[in-house]
Design a protein around this motif. Structure first.
Motif, PDB file in Angstrom:
ATOM      1  N   ASN A  88       3.689   6.483  -6.688  1.00 20.25           N
ATOM      2  CA  ASN A  88       2.869   7.118  -7.714  1.00 20.25           C
ATOM      3  C   ASN A  88       2.483   8.560  -7.424  1.00 20.25           C
ATOM      4  N   SER A 107       2.798   1.509  -3.410  1.00 19.83           N
ATOM      5  CA  SER A 107       2.031   1.960  -4.581  1.00 19.83           C
ATOM      6  C   SER A 107       1.647   3.432  -4.466  1.00 19.83           C
ATOM      7  N   GLN A 108       1.301   3.895  -3.289  1.00 19.28           N
ATOM      8  CA  GLN A 108       0.895   5.293  -3.135  1.00 19.28           C
ATOM      9  C   GLN A 108       2.083   6.248  -3.230  1.00 19.28           C
ATOM     10  N   TYR A 115      -5.315  10.005   0.649  1.00 18.35           N
ATOM     11  CA  TYR A 115      -6.330   8.982   0.378  1.00 18.35           C
ATOM     12  C   TYR A 115      -6.557   8.026   1.548  1.00 18.35           C
ATOM     13  N   GLN A 162       0.029  11.900  -1.165  1.00 20.56           N
ATOM     14  CA  GLN A 162      -1.027  11.040  -1.709  1.00 20.56           C
ATOM     15  C   GLN A 162      -1.365   9.919  -0.741  1.00 20.56           C
ATOM     16  N   PHE A 163      -0.345   9.302  -0.130  1.00 16.20           N
ATOM     17  CA  PHE A 163      -0.564   8.227   0.836  1.00 16.20           C
ATOM     18  C   PHE A 163      -1.504   8.696   1.955  1.00 16.20           C
ATOM     19  N   TYR A 171      -4.508   6.137   3.387  1.00 13.82           N
ATOM     20  CA  TYR A 171      -3.725   4.910   3.555  1.00 13.82           C
ATOM     21  C   TYR A 171      -2.916   4.899   4.846  1.00 13.82           C
ATOM     22  N   PHE A 218       0.830  -1.210   0.000  1.00 11.29           N
ATOM     23  CA  PHE A 218       0.000   0.000   0.000  1.00 11.29           C
ATOM     24  C   PHE A 218       0.863   1.259   0.000  1.00 11.29           C
TER      25      PHE A 218
END
Length: 175
Positions: free
Chosen positions: A75, A71-72, A84, A80-81, A86, A68
């Motif tokens: 990208n 990927s966050q 959203y 972003q992590f 996470y 997790f």
């Protein structure tokens, strides 16, 4: 509220997929990780994920939940992590990194968490304005954190792989 996915493991209901021994032996790095992760990646929603994670061994949790943050941040970065949600997985990510003895990534995540807390009000302002891009412009220290993550993430995957090779029974039934 953060669910602590690490706490429970129902070994009598362990999700331990059959994987070809030849694939287990020849795959390396991220391909190896995906070989072990793909059969676990079956939750359809958050509720299923909580229940499914109870069937994961500690090693599987380390791999599954590291993916997790990988990927966050790879990208869209740490913003972003967090953006959203996470960060709900941070407790289990930290436990997994402790399991595989990745002190460098642990230190980076601690620093990222401290940076988020330092800028929490500003981040919320950008979140409310739905202005993700401007958050990075206003808080450039996140760019440095993201670069450091990218410099470390392969080593983290190597540590997870080394752990899996020492403890294959936590990840698969080799056929």
């Amino acid at each position: 509220m953060r669910t602590h996915y690490w706490k429970e493991f129902n070994s009598s209901d362990h999700l331990c997929p059959a994987i070809a021994k030849a694939d287990f032996e020849k795959m390396k790095s991220w391909d190896f990780g995906w070989l072990l992760l793909e059969p676990l990646n079956i939750a359809q929603d958050d509720k299923q994920e909580v229940e499914l994670s109870k069937r994961f061994s500690p090693g599987q949790k380390a791999l599954y939940f590291f993916w997790f943050i990988e990927s966050q941040v790879s990208n869209g970065g740490f913003i972003q992590f967090y953006w959203y949600g996470y960060d709900q997985y941070l407790p289990v990510i930290i436990e997994g990194l402790n399991l595989v003895k990745d002190s460098d990534m642990l230190a980076l995540i601690d620093e990222a968490e401290a940076t988020v807390m330092k800028h929490k009000k500003r981040l919320m302002d950008y979140y409310e304005a739905l202005d993700f891009a401007s958050a990075y412009e206003a808080m450039p220290e996140f760019i440095g954190l993201n670069k450091r993550f990218l410099a470390l993430h392969d080593a983290t995957m190597d540590k997870i792989e080394a752990y899996a090779r020492k403890h294959p029974e936590q990840f698969a039934r080799l056929a």
